[in-house]
Design an enzyme around this catalytic site. Sequence first.
Site, PDB file in Angstrom:
ATOM      1  CG  ASP A  11      38.605   7.379   8.217  1.00 48.74           C
ATOM      2  OD1 ASP A  11      38.119   8.219   9.000  1.00 48.74           O
ATOM      3  OD2 ASP A  11      38.384   7.391   7.001  1.00 48.74           O
ATOM      4  CG  MET A  12      32.624   5.460   9.950  1.00 49.16           C
ATOM      5  SD  MET A  12      31.368   6.184  11.045  1.00 49.16           S
ATOM      6  CE  MET A  12      31.258   7.869  10.434  1.00 49.16           C
ATOM      7  CG  ASP A  13      32.307   8.975   6.976  1.00 48.47           C
ATOM      8  OD1 ASP A  13      31.310   8.235   6.901  1.00 48.47           O
ATOM      9  OD2 ASP A  13      32.380   9.934   7.755  1.00 48.47           O
ATOM     10  CG  ASP A 169      39.158   7.511   3.047  1.00 47.07           C
ATOM     11  OD1 ASP A 169      38.425   8.098   2.243  1.00 47.07           O
ATOM     12  OD2 ASP A 169      39.213   7.813   4.256  1.00 47.07           O
TER      13      ASP A 169
END
Length: 199
Positions: A11-13, A169
């Site tokens: 995942d990025m953010d 997250d």
Amino acid sequence: MFDQYEAIIFDMDGTLVDSGQLHEVAWTETLNQYGIPIDRPLMRSLAGVPTKKTIEILLDKFSLEAPASLDEMNDYKEAVVAKVAQQYVKPTALLEVAERYAGKKPMSVGTGAYTEEARGIIEHCGIGHLLEHIVGADLVANPKPAPDTFLRCAELMGVAPEKCVVFEDSKLGLEAAERAGMVGIDVLESLGIENDYFL
């Protein structure tokens, strides 16, 4: 530590990229611009939800008529992100994992952000060369918690879903990984990476 998997999806953010403050600043400016109240716990709970869907949820929650089109409000937020990204984004501790497996395993980003915005953030962090693919919410029919994002990453990398590991997250993202038949790793629990987004 992750040698048993054939491919890695981030995942990025709040996971590969520390961007909580970037998105908090961008959302605050956008919501103020369009007269939409800011509910911090609600915003935190919507981490990973695409921009347009987040706006729809907010309008419904506060019983508001849309002050502008979803496209206009989305474009406004993306413009703020592009304008201030350099000030706020940096890679998280997962950079070490990405660097360790670079060239050894295919790696992708599967994000609730839109692909163009994600590409810009990743380039600001200087980590684009480590990743083979970026799959944003605009490239799939159903964003997280549907499994589509991660299944598309696996397809692009040419790896069976059950042989992929996903770093996430958010609860939505971990649910998406499970529904895709992949092992999901909660980065807060396992690596102490916390998304500083509307805390």
